[in-house]
Design an enzyme around this catalytic site. Structure first.
Site, PDB file in Angstrom:
ATOM      1  N   ARG A 121     -45.126  -4.806 -11.018  1.00 51.81           N
ATOM      2  CA  ARG A 121     -45.800  -6.099 -11.199  1.00 51.81           C
ATOM      3  C   ARG A 121     -45.490  -6.659 -12.568  1.00 51.81           C
ATOM      4  O   ARG A 121     -46.320  -6.662 -13.468  1.00 51.81           O
ATOM      5  CB  ARG A 121     -47.272  -5.911 -10.959  1.00 51.81           C
ATOM      6  CG  ARG A 121     -47.437  -5.589  -9.504  1.00 51.81           C
ATOM      7  CD  ARG A 121     -48.781  -5.845  -9.048  1.00 51.81           C
ATOM      8  NE  ARG A 121     -48.727  -6.297  -7.676  1.00 51.81           N
ATOM      9  CZ  ARG A 121     -49.762  -6.352  -6.900  1.00 51.81           C
ATOM     10  NH1 ARG A 121     -50.931  -6.031  -7.355  1.00 51.81           N
ATOM     11  NH2 ARG A 121     -49.637  -6.763  -5.672  1.00 51.81           N
ATOM     12  N   GLN A 126     -42.092 -11.207  -9.740  1.00 50.54           N
ATOM     13  CA  GLN A 126     -43.151 -11.851  -8.941  1.00 50.54           C
ATOM     14  C   GLN A 126     -42.622 -12.439  -7.638  1.00 50.54           C
ATOM     15  O   GLN A 126     -43.267 -12.325  -6.608  1.00 50.54           O
ATOM     16  CB  GLN A 126     -43.833 -12.944  -9.755  1.00 50.54           C
ATOM     17  CG  GLN A 126     -45.126 -12.444 -10.353  1.00 50.54           C
ATOM     18  CD  GLN A 126     -45.802 -13.456 -11.254  1.00 50.54           C
ATOM     19  OE1 GLN A 126     -45.183 -14.406 -11.724  1.00 50.54           O
ATOM     20  NE2 GLN A 126     -47.067 -13.255 -11.501  1.00 50.54           N
ATOM     21  N   ASP A 129     -42.275  -9.872  -4.734  1.00 49.79           N
ATOM     22  CA  ASP A 129     -43.449  -9.050  -4.458  1.00 49.79           C
ATOM     23  C   ASP A 129     -43.962  -9.254  -3.025  1.00 49.79           C
ATOM     24  O   ASP A 129     -44.678 -10.209  -2.737  1.00 49.79           O
ATOM     25  CB  ASP A 129     -44.525  -9.422  -5.488  1.00 49.79           C
ATOM     26  CG  ASP A 129     -45.763  -8.559  -5.364  1.00 49.79           C
ATOM     27  OD1 ASP A 129     -45.850  -7.756  -4.425  1.00 49.79           O
ATOM     28  OD2 ASP A 129     -46.646  -8.709  -6.220  1.00 49.79           O
ATOM     29  N   SER A 132     -47.904  -9.195  -2.375  1.00 49.49           N
ATOM     30  CA  SER A 132     -48.597 -10.458  -2.622  1.00 49.49           C
ATOM     31  C   SER A 132     -48.342 -11.459  -1.506  1.00 49.49           C
ATOM     32  O   SER A 132     -49.273 -12.096  -1.011  1.00 49.49           O
ATOM     33  CB  SER A 132     -48.153 -11.078  -3.952  1.00 49.49           C
ATOM     34  OG  SER A 132     -48.588 -10.288  -5.017  1.00 49.49           O
ATOM     35  N   TYR A 229     -53.764  -3.194 -10.697  1.00 49.28           N
ATOM     36  CA  TYR A 229     -54.325  -2.321  -9.664  1.00 49.28           C
ATOM     37  C   TYR A 229     -55.589  -1.620 -10.148  1.00 49.28           C
ATOM     38  O   TYR A 229     -55.741  -1.308 -11.324  1.00 49.28           O
ATOM     39  CB  TYR A 229     -53.300  -1.257  -9.263  1.00 49.28           C
ATOM     40  CG  TYR A 229     -52.140  -1.794  -8.491  1.00 49.28           C
ATOM     41  CD1 TYR A 229     -52.326  -2.410  -7.254  1.00 49.28           C
ATOM     42  CD2 TYR A 229     -50.850  -1.687  -8.980  1.00 49.28           C
ATOM     43  CE1 TYR A 229     -51.253  -2.892  -6.534  1.00 49.28           C
ATOM     44  CE2 TYR A 229     -49.761  -2.162  -8.258  1.00 49.28           C
ATOM     45  CZ  TYR A 229     -49.976  -2.758  -7.041  1.00 49.28           C
ATOM     46  OH  TYR A 229     -48.912  -3.238  -6.324  1.00 49.28           O
TER      47      TYR A 229
END
Ligand code: NAD
Length: 371
Positions: A121, A126, A129, A132, A229
């Site tokens: 992350r 991004q 990902d 997500s 997390y």
């Protein structure tokens, strides 16, 4: 190089790992694309559209023959990948913590498994990902399912025959899925509250117009937590959380749970006694059901009723929005591989930071630190 896109083999999986859009982009980089017949059917992408985008469409055997990279949504059994080159990359969601035997099998088969779930992350990753992109859709769909199951309306309605009061929605776990669940429930007119163990989420909850419900007597996780997390909480925290949440849950119509801890079973957040305290007709949607569930008695791909409360436990909520989920997932894969494209070698070459994070197997061994 040859990139193969496969038909998914898991029951009920309708997503696909490349769309005609990303096939076209890979072709522009100089890759040869081969797509298994019908791979895009579940996501409403026709074989014809893949052909037009520059791919060959064929049988599984034809597509795998000489493949350097295989793209999939859920990693297939390596035994079903005969024909791929030795050391071929299998870029997929490998579910590495739960499917450890399969990871071993990938090592034995001499294939290089790259787990998209392990994407670090960091800012530059991004756009790669998948957790997500898929969680966002799952959070939305969880609210839609709950609203559909609930025998009442979400928004307040003032009518000549009287007033319908707004539904009370409580979201537990405010990561990507939880934030989207809050936003969706607000848009439908519900009164929304939410909780998390990470203190950074308090402001996020408020900014969406929902009410934060937080344990104040015991310290939670300051700020974002590592990589965003959460970790397992202390027994003291869990007791304080259970007490705080008990009173609140009894007043809710809908509870959506999304709480996860990487590499660990999902935390149990709702007990049978708490379910019994809710009004009949209430709905709970447990998005963590595959990781063991946040709710006592929830079961994967089942809708169970306990004490008059309906508990929804669908295992592939993002996959139900197969077209959008595939479009985003495919772009995640393209963003990943294209970011590392080496023009001279005509293929992606990973760097250490991201390569070591996502690579599960290499040279016949399991090589990932997290395993
Ligand atoms: P997740 O799916 O791992 O977990 C969902 C949520 O459950 C998390 O917010 C977690 O704190 C919460 N949770 C865990 N245990 C709980 C408990 N006992 N009680 C209540 N809640 C509990 O998380 P996620 O959706 O992957 O996102 C986590 C964070 O990472 C978010 O803040 C997100 O914005 C951030 N993020 C950053 C990047 C990046 O920088 N590249 C990418 C994605 C997400």
């Amino acid at each position: 190089i040859r990139i193969a896109v496969l038909n998914e083999t898991e029951e009920g999986e309708r997503r696909v790992a490349a769309t005609p859009e990303t096939v076209g982009k890979f072709a522009k980089l100089g890759a040869e694309l081969a797509v298994e017949q019908g791979a895009g059917d579940g996501a409403r992408q026709s074989d014809e559209a893949y052909r037009e985008a520059g791919a060959k469409v064929g049988t599984r055997l034809e597509v795998l023959d000489g493949a350097d990279i295989v793209l999939a949504v859920r990693a297939p059994d390596p035994a079903a990948l005969k024909g791929a080159k030795a050391g071929a990359w299998i870029v997929a969601m490998h579910d590495p913590f739960q499917r450890t035997e399969r990871v071993e099998a990938y090592a034995k088969a001499g294939l290089e498994a790259l787990a998209m779930e392990f994407m670090p992350r960091i800012t530059r990753a991004q756009s790669m990902d998948v957790l997500s992109s898929q969680s966002n859709l799952a959070g939305y769909k969880a609210v839609i399912h709950s609203a559909d199951t609930f025998g009442r309306a979400f928004p307040m309605m003032m009518t000549a025959a009287g007033t319908v009061s707004p539904a009370k929605v409580f979201v537990m776990g405010v990561g990507v899925a939880g934030l989207q669940a809050i936003a969706t429930a607000k848009r439908l007119g519900a009164q929304v509250s939410a909780t998390d163990v990470r203190s950074a989420t308090k402001e996020q909850i408020k900014s969406l117009g929902a009410k934060p419900i937080f344990v104040e007597s015991v310290e939670g996780i300051e700020g974002e937590g590592s990589g965003g997390y959460a970790t397992e909480m202390s027994d003291e925290y869990k007791a304080a959380q259970a007490e705080l949440v008990s009173d609140h849950i009894a007043k809710q119509d809908i509870v959506i749970t999304t709480a996860l801890i990487p590499g660990r079973p999902a935390p149990k957040l709702i007990s049978d006694a708490q379910i019994a305290s809710m009004k009949p007709g209430s709905v709970i949607c447990d998005l963590a059901v595959v990781q063991g569930g946040n709710v006592e008695g929830s079961a994967p791909d089942e809708v169970v009723e306990k004490h008059g409360v309906t508990i929804i436990g669908f295992s592939n909520t993002a996959g139900e929005l197969a077209a959008d989920a595939s479009a985003l997932y495919s772009r995640n894969l393209y963003n990943f591989l294209s970011a590392f494209w080496d023009a001279e070698q005509g293929r992606p070459v990973l760097d250490e930071e991201i390569g070591d994070a996502v690579r599960l197997t290499q040279g016949g061994e399991v090589v990932n630190e997290s395993l």
